[in-house]
Design a protein around this motif. Structure first.
Motif, PDB file in Angstrom:
ATOM      1  N   SER A 194     -43.312   8.415  50.073  1.00 41.43           N
ATOM      2  CA  SER A 194     -43.929   9.527  49.353  1.00 41.43           C
ATOM      3  C   SER A 194     -42.957  10.221  48.410  1.00 41.43           C
ATOM      4  O   SER A 194     -43.357  10.770  47.385  1.00 41.43           O
ATOM      5  CB  SER A 194     -44.488  10.543  50.355  1.00 41.43           C
ATOM      6  OG  SER A 194     -45.158  11.582  49.692  1.00 41.43           O
ATOM      7  N   GLY A 195     -41.666  10.195  48.752  1.00 44.63           N
ATOM      8  CA  GLY A 195     -40.687  10.947  47.985  1.00 44.63           C
ATOM      9  C   GLY A 195     -40.344  12.241  48.687  1.00 44.63           C
ATOM     10  O   GLY A 195     -40.603  12.413  49.885  1.00 44.63           O
ATOM     11  N   ALA A 196     -39.767  13.182  47.943  1.00 45.54           N
ATOM     12  CA  ALA A 196     -39.262  14.418  48.549  1.00 45.54           C
ATOM     13  C   ALA A 196     -40.357  15.374  48.987  1.00 45.54           C
ATOM     14  O   ALA A 196     -40.117  16.275  49.789  1.00 45.54           O
ATOM     15  CB  ALA A 196     -38.327  15.127  47.573  1.00 45.54           C
ATOM     16  N   GLY A 197     -41.563  15.219  48.459  1.00 48.36           N
ATOM     17  CA  GLY A 197     -42.632  16.163  48.750  1.00 48.36           C
ATOM     18  C   GLY A 197     -43.764  15.556  49.543  1.00 48.36           C
ATOM     19  O   GLY A 197     -44.127  14.389  49.350  1.00 48.36           O
ATOM     20  N   GLY A 198     -44.343  16.338  50.434  1.00 48.69           N
ATOM     21  CA  GLY A 198     -45.519  15.938  51.187  1.00 48.69           C
ATOM     22  C   GLY A 198     -46.763  16.476  50.523  1.00 48.69           C
ATOM     23  O   GLY A 198     -47.278  15.911  49.551  1.00 48.69           O
ATOM     24  N   ALA A 199     -47.262  17.605  51.043  1.00 46.80           N
ATOM     25  CA  ALA A 199     -48.454  18.230  50.454  1.00 46.80           C
ATOM     26  C   ALA A 199     -48.218  18.613  49.004  1.00 46.80           C
ATOM     27  O   ALA A 199     -49.126  18.523  48.172  1.00 46.80           O
ATOM     28  CB  ALA A 199     -48.859  19.458  51.268  1.00 46.80           C
TER      29      ALA A 199
END
Length: 382
Positions: A194-199
């Motif tokens: 996903s990378g550094a961010g979730g929501a």
């Protein structure tokens, strides 16, 4: 033939195989106005799933690929090769396919966010596309007719100078620990994919992009508080962000995937010196417009009001018949088809671009950095 009598554009797809929600949506969007025909695909990183998915979709056996790089080379060499490709993979697999197809001279339609890292986003922007290949980022909510009208209202000065922008996107589907077999949840909660961010990356970027799209305001800095409420979760599932825009306007963004009772609560509220507008995605055919000191007005999609041309708004059916998520998605596909054919000069300014994608990743990175530093104000792109 397409609804406008044009030959359908030959389309390929990377990702989106059996069981993939967003690939199914992209295929519907591409078909709705008849502007595309899916003829090739590398539909999964798992060869057996790629082959099965391609067969299920009726693709010719020699155009079912198990590797996107092979697909880019082979299709570019064919006289009847694909003219555009949809990339509908998890975030970490956006960069490499997008680069390969742009360099092969094939137009790219890419799901958001642009990439999993800012380094990749900037590297993709630096790619020199062969044959002037075009790029579309599918921030699909920008395709809603009333979002187009809201943009027009702001640009016309009807709201006056913008003071306050409030954005939110609330869901509840990740309110508990995700089942390991839940394909949609597993990659979204995995930093490696996903990378550094979730929501913030999954839905927060939609809310942010929508505000930027409608207002045109440029973001100076963010102050963010990102939280993972579910024990053991490695990425945020709830986000509170304050924004400072150039010119003095202030913004607030809330994105959550643990807001019990919320389904797809994307909302945008914009308040200027003279008027305000309020719009909710779950009922997208209505928008409230209020001039200071006057009663609220309910604007409807295609209603009896001054509005941009119906073609630019993507209106297909008379007012009162609901249009929604799939039609908004299809509007982006249809208008990008016009751009590909060299007939979409009026649409190019309406469609989300690679630059918008880079800014979206800058927004994620700045927000994550701010949250790590006790919500310190952080500039985008620093």
């Amino acid at each position: 033939m397409a609804e406008n009598g044009k030959r359908p554009i030959r389309l390929g797809m990377v990702g989106g195989g059996t069981g993939a929600f967003i690939g199914y949506v992209h295929r519907i969007a591409s078909r709705l106005d008849g502007d595309y025909q899916l003829v090739a695909g590398a539909l999964s990183s798992r060869p057996e799933v790629a082959r099965e998915s391609g067969k299920n979709l009726g693709l010719a056996e020699d155009r079912i690929y198990t590797d996107f790089a092979e697909m880019a080379r082979a299709e570019a060499a064919r006289e009847d090769g694909i003219e555009a490709v949809s990339i509908v993979t998890p975030n970490h697999m956006h960069f490499a396919p997008a680069k390969a197809f742009l360099e092969a001279g094939i137009h790219v339609i890419c799901d958001k966010p642009l990439t999993a890292t800012l380094e990749d986003a900037r590297a993709l922007r630096a790619v020199k596309p062969k044959n002037d290949a075009k790029f579309l980022l599918t921030h699909n909510y920008t395709g809603y007719p009333l979002i187009r009208q809201a943009r027009e209202l702001v640009a016309s000065g009807a709201l006056g100078k913008i003071r306050v922008v409030q954005m939110e996107y609330a869901q509840d589907w990740l309110a508990v620990e995700a089942d390991a077999d839940n394909k949609q949840a597993s990659w979204r909660t995995d930093p490696a994919r996903s990378g550094a961010g979730g929501a913030i990356g999954d839905i927060g970027t939609h809310a942010y992009n929508l505000a930027r799209y409608v207002t045109g305001l440029k973001t100076e800095a963010v102050s963010a508080d990102l939280t993972a409420f579910v024990p053991g979760r490695k990425l945020d599932d709830n986000v509170h962000i304050m924004l400072r825009f150039e010119g003095g306007a202030k913004g607030m963004l809330w994105a959550s995937q643990v807001a019990v009772g919320k389904e797809n609560g994307l909302q945008l509220r914009i308040y200027g010196e003279k008027a305000g507008i309020e719009w909710q995605q779950e009922n997208p055919n209505y928008m409230w417009y209020t001039e200071f000191g006057k009663p609220r007005q309910l604007l409807t999609r295609g209603g009896a009001i001054d509005a941009p041309p119906a073609a630019s708004m993507g209106i297909r059916i008379p007012t009162g018949h609901p249009e929604g998520y799939l039609e908004a998605f299809a509007t982006l596909y249809s208008q990008f088809a016009a751009v590909i054919r060299g007939e979409g000069q009026d649409f190019e300014a309406l469609l989300p671009t690679l630059d918008d994608g880079v800014e979206g990743v800058e927004f994620i990175v700045a927000s994550v950095e701010s949250s790590k530093n006790d919500s310190r104000w952080t500039k985008l792109g620093a």
